[in-house]
Enzyme design. Structure first.
Site, PDB file in Angstrom:
ATOM      1  N   SER A   1       0.818  -1.221   0.000  1.00 42.24           N
ATOM      2  CA  SER A   1       0.000   0.000   0.000  1.00 42.24           C
ATOM      3  C   SER A   1       0.851   1.271   0.000  1.00 42.24           C
ATOM      4  O   SER A   1       1.934   1.297   0.585  1.00 42.24           O
ATOM      5  CB  SER A   1      -0.877  -0.010   1.255  1.00 42.24           C
ATOM      6  OG  SER A   1      -1.474   1.245   1.449  1.00 42.24           O
TER       7      SER A   1
ATOM      8  N   TYR B   1      -2.128   5.339  -4.284  1.00 42.38           N
ATOM      9  CA  TYR B   1      -3.177   6.338  -4.112  1.00 42.38           C
ATOM     10  C   TYR B   1      -2.612   7.574  -4.803  1.00 42.38           C
ATOM     11  O   TYR B   1      -1.532   8.057  -4.425  1.00 42.38           O
ATOM     12  CB  TYR B   1      -3.442   6.620  -2.635  1.00 42.38           C
ATOM     13  CG  TYR B   1      -4.287   5.568  -1.948  1.00 42.38           C
ATOM     14  CD1 TYR B   1      -5.514   5.174  -2.484  1.00 42.38           C
ATOM     15  CD2 TYR B   1      -3.889   4.992  -0.741  1.00 42.38           C
ATOM     16  CE1 TYR B   1      -6.308   4.222  -1.845  1.00 42.38           C
ATOM     17  CE2 TYR B   1      -4.674   4.041  -0.099  1.00 42.38           C
ATOM     18  CZ  TYR B   1      -5.883   3.661  -0.660  1.00 42.38           C
ATOM     19  OH  TYR B   1      -6.667   2.728  -0.028  1.00 42.38           O
TER      20      TYR B   1
ATOM     21  N   THR C   1      -5.262   2.634  -7.384  1.00 43.04           N
ATOM     22  CA  THR C   1      -6.582   2.447  -6.764  1.00 43.04           C
ATOM     23  C   THR C   1      -7.473   3.632  -7.090  1.00 43.04           C
ATOM     24  O   THR C   1      -7.128   4.782  -6.802  1.00 43.04           O
ATOM     25  CB  THR C   1      -6.427   2.267  -5.239  1.00 43.04           C
ATOM     26  OG1 THR C   1      -5.618   1.109  -5.015  1.00 43.04           O
ATOM     27  CG2 THR C   1      -7.779   2.070  -4.570  1.00 43.04           C
TER      28      THR C   1
ATOM     29  N   LYS D   1      -7.007  -0.633 -10.080  1.00 42.41           N
ATOM     30  CA  LYS D   1      -7.649  -1.377  -8.977  1.00 42.41           C
ATOM     31  C   LYS D   1      -8.932  -0.678  -8.538  1.00 42.41           C
ATOM     32  O   LYS D   1      -8.904   0.519  -8.225  1.00 42.41           O
ATOM     33  CB  LYS D   1      -6.689  -1.485  -7.792  1.00 42.41           C
ATOM     34  CG  LYS D   1      -7.285  -2.219  -6.581  1.00 42.41           C
ATOM     35  CD  LYS D   1      -6.226  -2.407  -5.483  1.00 42.41           C
ATOM     36  CE  LYS D   1      -6.732  -3.253  -4.323  1.00 42.41           C
ATOM     37  NZ  LYS D   1      -7.559  -2.531  -3.377  1.00 42.41           N
TER      38      LYS D   1
ATOM     39  N   HIS E   1     -12.737  -2.630  -2.779  1.00 40.65           N
ATOM     40  CA  HIS E   1     -11.952  -2.252  -1.611  1.00 40.65           C
ATOM     41  C   HIS E   1     -12.376  -3.077  -0.381  1.00 40.65           C
ATOM     42  O   HIS E   1     -12.347  -2.601   0.743  1.00 40.65           O
ATOM     43  CB  HIS E   1     -12.139  -0.754  -1.337  1.00 40.65           C
ATOM     44  CG  HIS E   1     -10.874  -0.041  -0.940  1.00 40.65           C
ATOM     45  ND1 HIS E   1     -10.207   0.826  -1.773  1.00 40.65           N
ATOM     46  CD2 HIS E   1     -10.164  -0.042   0.218  1.00 40.65           C
ATOM     47  CE1 HIS E   1      -9.155   1.327  -1.155  1.00 40.65           C
ATOM     48  NE2 HIS E   1      -9.102   0.803   0.057  1.00 40.65           N
TER      49      HIS E   1
END
Ligand SMILES: Cc1cc2nc3c(=O)[nH]c(=O)nc-3n(C[C@H](O)[C@H](O)[C@H](O)COP(=O)(O)O)c2cc1C
Length: 400
Positions: free
Chosen positions: A149, A172, A198, A272, A296
């Site tokens: 992440s 992100y 994402t 994603k 998610h």
């Protein structure tokens, strides 16, 4: 043993109980309290991934536990992710030589022992002091792909060192393209061959369960929250970046972002958080190298639709042009077979490996992977599939 004890032991070991999650019992952290009865005492005792859920619940502080289990709004999607697997059945096949079953998978030129991928989960030190490093060591031991992440509690360089091989980076985008470019360049320099962007959280979300649990937690959590400023931007990937006024995602993101990313990186780019065939077609048309079907883990839009239900439309739209990874509610080897039969190339797990981590650190993650891989192998034997390619639409049935 008295009846109450026997009942608690049965309940603690039951998947039904695990499915009920927090609401199935009262919260207690005191060792030796009644909820400890029936909990596994070590990782190797686990018989399925749910055995870790109750131990992780006991170990993880309430606010962090609430963050882990939370969906959004009324959590219809969270439940639908899991329920979708019961809409399909396996088609058993017999008299096939299944003396050798190969669960390995090649993705972008790299071979992994299993199609099970460790999904990006932020801030894993919130669940165990060794966080992402313990997960990387388990991924290494069992030969799995790990996706890290953006809001990892350990920098990408250290995670790759512990994995002993590249991990993928989850991005992100933030609200600033320059920051996104710097994050991506750092991941690429560390050795990541792929970035998963994402896109399912453009403008915040309503994680009610997480907020309710946080209210019950009076600790001051300096282990994972900076004493001042935003917890997200105090994480290692943002070191030395200008985060003044920054948002973690952007509500104005559109498909041209893929092209912008191409200009700054040679990594494979996956998107994603897609849930429709239309978006999957657009992603491929705009040059995405892969798609991650995901909501998610029920934490984005509360559509009420499980990811497995979205998969047939998406695989029809993609037509084999790029790999499709699916995540959300995968808890059994049979789930993996169902997803692959509907067109997924690989599947991701989120909460199950965090249960293993929160319960026992690396040995917990090791055992979660071992259990799921064994279940997968047995499910493949059951449908007469000797390798992942032999899992086809004919391996499953959707009753009318
Ligand atoms: C506690 C938690 C944190 C997560 N953090 C991230 C993240 O940082 N980036 C991301 O793309 N997805 C994140 N996800 C979503 C997972 O990558 C994945 O899509 C999801 O967990 C899969 O569903 P499952 O938990 O039912 O297996 C998170 C999910 C959870 C439960």
């Amino acid at each position: 043993m008295n009846t109450r004890r026997a009942f608690l032991r049965f309940l603690a070991a039951s998947p039904l109980y695990a499915g009920l999650g927090y609401f199935g019992r009262s919260y207690a952290q005191t060792p030796g309290s009644p909820v400890d009865e029936g909990l596994i005492a070590r990782a190797d005792d686990a018989l399925d991934v749910f055995d870790f859920e109750s131990v992780a619940h006991r170990n993880i502080p309430p606010a962090h536990w609430g963050y882990l289990i939370s969906g959004v709004d009324g959590e219809d999607t969270l439940r639908a992710n899991r329920a979708a697997y019961s809409h399909y059945q396996l088609q058993a096949r017999r008299m096939v030589d299944v003396s050798k079953v190969d669960t390995s998978l090649e993705l972008f030129g790299t071979r992994f022992n299993s199609p099970l991928i460790l999904c990006p989960i932020g801030a894993q030190k919130a669940f165990h002091p060794e966080g992402e490093i313990a997960v990387a060591k388990a991924a290494r031991a069992k030969g799995h792909l790990q996706i890290l992440s953006t809001v990892t509690s350990t920098g990408v360089e250290d995670v790759i060192a512990a994995r002993g091989a590249p991990v993928w980076f989850q991005l992100y985008t933030t609200s600033n393209l320059d920051v996104a470019a710097k994050l991506v360049k750092r991941a690429e320099a560390a050795g990541c061959p792929a970035v998963a962007v994402t896109v399912d959280l453009p403008a915040g979300r309503n994680i009610e369960t997480a907020l309710r649990f946080a209210r019950t937690d009076t600790r001051t959590c300096t282990a994972c929250h900076a004493p001042s400023g935003s917890a997200l931007f105090s994480r290692p990937m943002f070191a030395q970046l200008d985060t003044e006024g920054l948002q973690i995602t952007s509500s104005s993101l559109t498909w041209d972002f893929i092209k912008r990313l191409r200009d700054v990186t040679r990594m494979k780019i996956l998107i994603k958080g897609l849930e429709s065939g239309q978006d999957a077609s657009l992603a491929v048309a705009h040059g995405a190298d892969g798609i991650i079907v995901s909501n998610h883990g029920g934490r984005a839009t509360d559509t009420g639709r499980g990811t497995l239900e979205c998969l047939p439309d998406i695989s029809a739209a993609v037509r084999g042009r790029v790999p499709i990874i699916l995540d959300g509610g995968v808890r059994r080897g049979t789930d993996v077979v169902k997803a692959l039969a509907l067109g997924a190339t690989a599947v991701g797990i989120g909460r199950p490996y965090i249960w293993g981590l929160g319960a026992y650190g690396q040995p917990g993650v090791d055992r979660v992977l071992e259990l799921l891989n064994r279940e997968l192998m047995l499910a493949m034997v059951g449908v007469g599939a000797r390798n992942l390619r032999e899992i086809t639409r004919a391996s499953i049935i959707r009753p009318a």
